[in-house]
Each structure stands twice: as structure tokens, then as C-alpha cells.
Design an enzyme around this catalytic site. Structure first.
Site, PDB file in Angstrom:
ATOM      1  N   HIS A 111       0.857  -1.188   0.000  1.00  0.00           N
ATOM      2  CA  HIS A 111       0.000   0.000   0.000  1.00  0.00           C
ATOM      3  C   HIS A 111       0.888   1.232   0.000  1.00  0.00           C
ATOM      4  O   HIS A 111       1.776   1.362   0.868  1.00  0.00           O
ATOM      5  CB  HIS A 111      -0.874   0.028   1.258  1.00  0.00           C
ATOM      6  CG  HIS A 111      -1.811  -1.129   1.393  1.00  0.00           C
ATOM      7  ND1 HIS A 111      -3.087  -1.117   0.890  1.00  0.00           N
ATOM      8  CD2 HIS A 111      -1.654  -2.352   1.975  1.00  0.00           C
ATOM      9  CE1 HIS A 111      -3.689  -2.274   1.173  1.00  0.00           C
ATOM     10  NE2 HIS A 111      -2.837  -3.045   1.834  1.00  0.00           N
ATOM     11  N   THR A 120      -2.977   1.827  -4.231  1.00  0.00           N
ATOM     12  CA  THR A 120      -3.340   3.006  -3.452  1.00  0.00           C
ATOM     13  C   THR A 120      -4.812   3.332  -3.642  1.00  0.00           C
ATOM     14  O   THR A 120      -5.397   2.992  -4.660  1.00  0.00           O
ATOM     15  CB  THR A 120      -2.453   4.216  -3.811  1.00  0.00           C
ATOM     16  OG1 THR A 120      -2.643   5.239  -2.820  1.00  0.00           O
ATOM     17  CG2 THR A 120      -2.739   4.783  -5.191  1.00  0.00           C
ATOM     18  N   THR A 121      -5.388   4.002  -2.631  1.00  0.00           N
ATOM     19  CA  THR A 121      -6.802   4.384  -2.661  1.00  0.00           C
ATOM     20  C   THR A 121      -6.912   5.789  -3.243  1.00  0.00           C
ATOM     21  O   THR A 121      -6.463   6.739  -2.593  1.00  0.00           O
ATOM     22  CB  THR A 121      -7.372   4.407  -1.216  1.00  0.00           C
ATOM     23  OG1 THR A 121      -6.850   3.290  -0.476  1.00  0.00           O
ATOM     24  CG2 THR A 121      -8.880   4.383  -1.228  1.00  0.00           C
ATOM     25  N   HIS A 176      -8.659  -8.121   0.112  1.00  0.00           N
ATOM     26  CA  HIS A 176      -8.234  -8.426   1.484  1.00  0.00           C
ATOM     27  C   HIS A 176      -9.288  -9.380   2.024  1.00  0.00           C
ATOM     28  O   HIS A 176     -10.470  -9.009   2.105  1.00  0.00           O
ATOM     29  CB  HIS A 176      -8.178  -7.156   2.321  1.00  0.00           C
ATOM     30  CG  HIS A 176      -6.937  -6.362   2.091  1.00  0.00           C
ATOM     31  ND1 HIS A 176      -6.621  -5.818   0.883  1.00  0.00           N
ATOM     32  CD2 HIS A 176      -5.902  -6.049   2.923  1.00  0.00           C
ATOM     33  CE1 HIS A 176      -5.462  -5.197   0.971  1.00  0.00           C
ATOM     34  NE2 HIS A 176      -5.001  -5.322   2.199  1.00  0.00           N
ATOM     35  N   GLU A 219      -9.010 -11.152   7.225  1.00  0.00           N
ATOM     36  CA  GLU A 219      -8.175 -10.537   8.281  1.00  0.00           C
ATOM     37  C   GLU A 219      -8.894 -10.638   9.620  1.00  0.00           C
ATOM     38  O   GLU A 219      -8.287 -10.522  10.683  1.00  0.00           O
ATOM     39  CB  GLU A 219      -7.892  -9.064   7.949  1.00  0.00           C
ATOM     40  CG  GLU A 219      -6.618  -8.859   7.143  1.00  0.00           C
ATOM     41  CD  GLU A 219      -6.297  -7.382   6.935  1.00  0.00           C
ATOM     42  OE1 GLU A 219      -7.110  -6.686   6.299  1.00  0.00           O
ATOM     43  OE2 GLU A 219      -5.240  -6.935   7.393  1.00  0.00           O
ATOM     44  N   ASP A 249       3.055  -5.605   2.625  1.00  0.00           N
ATOM     45  CA  ASP A 249       1.830  -4.931   3.074  1.00  0.00           C
ATOM     46  C   ASP A 249       2.094  -3.434   3.275  1.00  0.00           C
ATOM     47  O   ASP A 249       1.724  -2.620   2.448  1.00  0.00           O
ATOM     48  CB  ASP A 249       1.296  -5.573   4.376  1.00  0.00           C
ATOM     49  CG  ASP A 249      -0.189  -5.336   4.575  1.00  0.00           C
ATOM     50  OD1 ASP A 249      -0.822  -4.786   3.666  1.00  0.00           O
ATOM     51  OD2 ASP A 249      -0.715  -5.717   5.638  1.00  0.00           O
TER      52      ASP A 249
HETATM   53  C1  6MZ Z   1      -6.537  -3.688   5.158  1.00  0.00           C
HETATM   54  C2  6MZ Z   1      -5.031  -2.022   4.638  1.00  0.00           C
HETATM   55  C3  6MZ Z   1      -4.026  -2.682   5.385  1.00  0.00           C
HETATM   56  O1  6MZ Z   1      -4.349   3.301  -0.124  1.00  0.00           O
HETATM   57  O2  6MZ Z   1      -3.871   5.304   1.245  1.00  0.00           O
HETATM   58  N1  6MZ Z   1      -4.489  -0.900   4.138  1.00  0.00           N
HETATM   59  N2  6MZ Z   1      -6.270  -2.530   4.519  1.00  0.00           N
HETATM   60  N3  6MZ Z   1      -5.638  -4.362   5.894  1.00  0.00           N
HETATM   61  C4  6MZ Z   1      -4.367  -3.896   6.046  1.00  0.00           C
HETATM   62  N4  6MZ Z   1      -3.511  -4.615   6.845  1.00  0.00           N
HETATM   63  C5  6MZ Z   1      -2.733  -4.060   7.874  1.00  0.00           C
HETATM   64  N5  6MZ Z   1      -2.896  -1.958   5.290  1.00  0.00           N
HETATM   65  C6  6MZ Z   1      -3.199  -0.874   4.524  1.00  0.00           C
HETATM   66  O3  6MZ Z   1      -2.665   3.152   1.697  1.00  0.00           O
HETATM   67  C7  6MZ Z   1      -3.192   3.005   2.989  1.00  0.00           C
HETATM   68  C8  6MZ Z   1      -4.521   2.292   2.981  1.00  0.00           C
HETATM   69  O4  6MZ Z   1      -4.336   0.916   2.622  1.00  0.00           O
HETATM   70  C9  6MZ Z   1      -5.246   0.083   3.318  1.00  0.00           C
HETATM   71  C10 6MZ Z   1      -6.083   0.992   4.216  1.00  0.00           C
HETATM   72  O5  6MZ Z   1      -7.286   1.319   3.553  1.00  0.00           O
HETATM   73  C11 6MZ Z   1      -5.190   2.219   4.343  1.00  0.00           C
HETATM   74  O6  6MZ Z   1      -5.922   3.400   4.623  1.00  0.00           O
HETATM   75  P1  6MZ Z   1      -3.301   4.103   0.559  1.00  0.00           P
HETATM   76  O7  6MZ Z   1      -2.137   4.448  -0.314  1.00  0.00           O
END
Ligand code: 6MZ
Length: 357
Positions: free
Chosen positions: A20, A102-103, A219, A222, A297
Site C-alpha cells: 500500500h 493506493t486508494t 483483502h 483478516e 503490506d
Molecule cells: C486492510 C489495509 C491494510 O491506499 O492510502 N491498508 N487494509 N488491511 C491492512 N492490513 C494491515 N494496510 C493498509 O494506503 C493506505 C490504505 O491501505 C489500506 C487501508 O485502507 C489504508 O488506509 P493508501 O495508499
């Protein structure tokens, strides 16, 4: 920690499929950004510093941290900066193929749309200077300079749908992904706090994405929500991330569907999704020859790197160099790119195996 083994893990070419963007930001960059916002009185620096430095976080706390990181990073120039840094950090780790997710974010107060957020991401990619980046599926667009002999790295993007989003917002992200296909966007990820939102909210957008030929990774598991896990497996995504809390029936379903699993060891341990590394499901999947790939991750949030994840797998599960190399290489089979890219990556690994050992 065995230094020699870690260095060897760095030198092996690697494929990263679950990273991410905002989770992979360097701590030093977060501190720098926090100091600026602290000086402006937007945040209290010392409070932010404590949160960033905290080592162990529950899954719930991790999402609170992401909200904070987003306050620090969500403006166009910072998005460009972190994208460049994150790609360069993976390149320094010898990652030869990166799928960065990324979101896309909308923030009307600063004139940010999901598209302009992604344009800022693309600008960061084009600013990468330590390696040549191939980011276009047709291989037409690279940031290569004439006559360059620098290392080459493939980068593709996955657009994430946050579980807080509505069906309409999820659909907007899918449409954006379709619009940006020529720029290296290959698929959709569903992520965010797993106790928030319902599968039925995202299903229409994910179905549409799949019909349009985008790759899907979810995902999944979890938290132990077996109904959702079952529905997700029935959807037959191209990959899933985590797969931690499956009951026996869903575990059997996953295995028979042969859906590749993105394994994030440190993340699972740090967030206490898995209580101890010796009981991690990696072992069961690995022994069953189920398709799997080691991933980071959130390398920033969990203070890890892909080499460290390989090193951890090696020391925890007794894998030797040959097995580790094979694990890295086999990940090529699960990437969301065409056969040409796969063939090129296989050649890279063949070259590397001659030099290693
Ligand atoms: C679920 C996760 C995550 O998208 O803003 N994110 N979602 N489980 C996880 N495990 C720990 N780790 C990260 O990157 C951050 C976003 O990625 C997702 C969450 O929505 C987080 O806000 P971006 O670049």
C-alpha cells in the site's frame, strides 16, 4: 538476525504484489511532513511522533494510524513525493516487478479529485531517477533516458476501494482504473478496516471491474467473518491478501479454487491477526504447494522490507537458499501483467541464479 542471509535476500530479484502506497512511506518523510504541519498548528508534532514510533499496534490501531498518515500526505505534491520515494525504496531492495496499490482520494477543499490524486501518483513514478521504470502495459511508456544502462523495474498499479466507501464511490474508482489502463493500472484491490462495510456494497463495482477485464485482489479473512470469506472465494478473485482467519470449510474452498495468496508475515504478527509466527498458515500453504507470494503490506508502518520478509520466512520455516530463490521466482506466475513481462522477468531470474549462491 543473520546478516549474511539478509544480504543474500536483498540480492535476490524479487516480486512485490501487496504494497500500500501510504503504508510504505519512510518514517523520516512522515516526521518531516509532521514537523511542517506541527509548525503550522494543524497537528501537535509530539503526539504524532509518539503514534508513528509505536511498535506494536492492533489491527484497529493501524487504521487510526492510516487516518493520521493521510492527513500528512494527502496533497498533490506530497503524493508525488511519496510515490517516487516508495518506488525507489523497492528498487533499492532489488524488486524487479512492483504492483503498488493506493486508494484514490477526493478532497474538495484542496481541489483534489480521484483522477488528480492518481495524476500526482503518476508524476511521482515518472520522477523516479534511480532505475528505469516500465509502467505501461504496452511497453511504450518508460522513463528511460537514451542510452541508459540503469537497472530496470516494472511498476503496475492497483486502485484500492476502501471499505468505508459507498457503491457509487467504488464504481467511480473502477471507472478511473479503466480510464487509466494505458498508464499501467491493471486492477482493483478491496482493502481498509475489515470490520467496516459489507461485501454486498462493493460487489457491483467488483463484478463490473471483472467483466471489464481488470484483475481483482481482495483483502480476505483478516477477521473471522466466515460468511464474507465464503462470498469472496465464490467470487473467484485473481488473488487474495492475508487469508488469516479461515474456518476449515473455507480453507478447503480456497485450496481447491487455487487462488494465489499474498502473505504478509510481519503485518499479521504485528497486528496480532496471527498470534505467533510458528503457527502461521504460510507453512500449510507452502507444504500443499498452494500458490503464494511473500509481500510487505505496509513496509513503513511495520518497519519491514521485502528482503526482511524473505529472511523471516527462511529463519522461521527453515527454508534454504534454493527454496527461497524458487519462492521469489514462482511469484512471476501470479502477477497481473502479460506473458511478455513474465518472460522478461523469468530471464532476469535465470541471469540472477548464475550469479548467486
Ligand atoms: C486492510 C489495509 C491494510 O491506499 O492510502 N491498508 N487494509 N488491511 C491492512 N492490513 C494491515 N494496510 C493498509 O494506503 C493506505 C490504505 O491501505 C489500506 C487501508 O485502507 C489504508 O488506509 P493508501 O495508499
Amino acid at each position: 538476525m543473520n546478516r549474511e542471509k539478509l544480504e543474500w535476500c536483498v540480492s535476490v530479484p524479487k516480486v512485490e504484489l501487496h504494497a500500500h502506497l501510504n503504508g510504505s512511506v519512510r518514517n523520516s518523510t512522515l516526521f518531516e511532513l509532521a514537523r511542517v504541519l506541527g509548525d503550522k498548528g494543524v497537528i501537535v508534532f509530539s503526539e504524532v511522533e509518539n503514534v508513528i514510533m509505536k511498535d506494536d499496534r492492533t489491527l484497529h490501531e493501524v487504521f487510526k494510524l492510516f487516518d493520521l498518515i493521510h492527513i500528512l500526505t494527502t496533497d498533490h505534491s506530497t503524493v508525488t513525493r511519496i510515490t517516487k520515494e516508495v518506488i525507489e525504496d523497492f528498487a533499492a531492495e532489488n524488486v524487479v516487478y512492483l504492483e503498488l496499490r493506493t486508494t484514490p482520494k477526493r478532497n474538495d477543499s484542496i481541489g483534489m479529485s480521484k483522477r488528480s490524486y492518481m495524476d500526482a501518483v503518476m508524476e511521482g513514478l515518472r520522477a523516479v531517477s534511480s532505475v528505469d521504470v516500465d509502467y505501461c502495459p504496452a511497453g511504450l511508456k518508460t522513463n528511460t533516458f537514451n542510452g541508459s544502462t540503469r537497472k530496470k523495474m516494472y511498476v503496475r498499479f492497483l486502485l484500492s476501494i476502501d471499505r468505508r466507501e459507498s457503491t457509487e464511490a467504488a464504481m467511480e474508482t473502477v471507472k478511473l482504473a479503466l480510464e487509466m489502463r494505458d498508464l499501467g493500472v491493471v486492477g482493483i484491490d478491496l482493502s481498509g478496516n475489515p470490520i467496516v462495510g459489507n461485501w454486498s456494497t462493493f460487489l457491483p463495482a467488483l463484478k463490473f471491474a471483472k467483466e471489464q477485464g481488470l484483475y481483482i485482489t481482495l483483502h480476505c479473512g483478516e477477521v473471522p467473518n466466515q460468511d464474507e470469506i465464503k462470498a469472496m472465494i465464490d467470487f473467484l478473485p485473481h488473488r487474495i491478501g492475508h487469508a488469516c482467519c479461515f474456518d476449515e470449510e473455507n480453507w478447503r474452498k480456497l485450496k481447491s479454487a487455487k487462488i494465489p495468496v499474498e502473505i504478509c508475515l510481519t503485518s499479521n504478527i504485528r497486528t496480532e491477526t496471527i498470534s505467533s509466527i510458528d503457527i502461521h498458515h504460510f507453512v500449510d500453504l507452502y507444504k500443499a504447494k498452494h500458490p503464494l507470494v511473500l509481500c510487505t503490506d505496509d513496509s513503513g508502518v511495520f518497519s519491514t522490507s521485502l528482503s526482511r520478509e524473505y529472511n523471516l520466512a527462511s529463519s522461521s520455516f527453515g527454508l534454504g537458499k534454493t527454496e527461497m530463490f524458487r519462492l521469489a521466482e514462482i511469484a512471476i506466475n501470479f502477477i497481473f501483467a502479460d506473458e511478455g513481462v513474465k518472460a522478461d522477468l523469468r530471464a532476469t531470474f535465470e541471469e540472477a541464479v548464475k550469479k548467486l549462491n
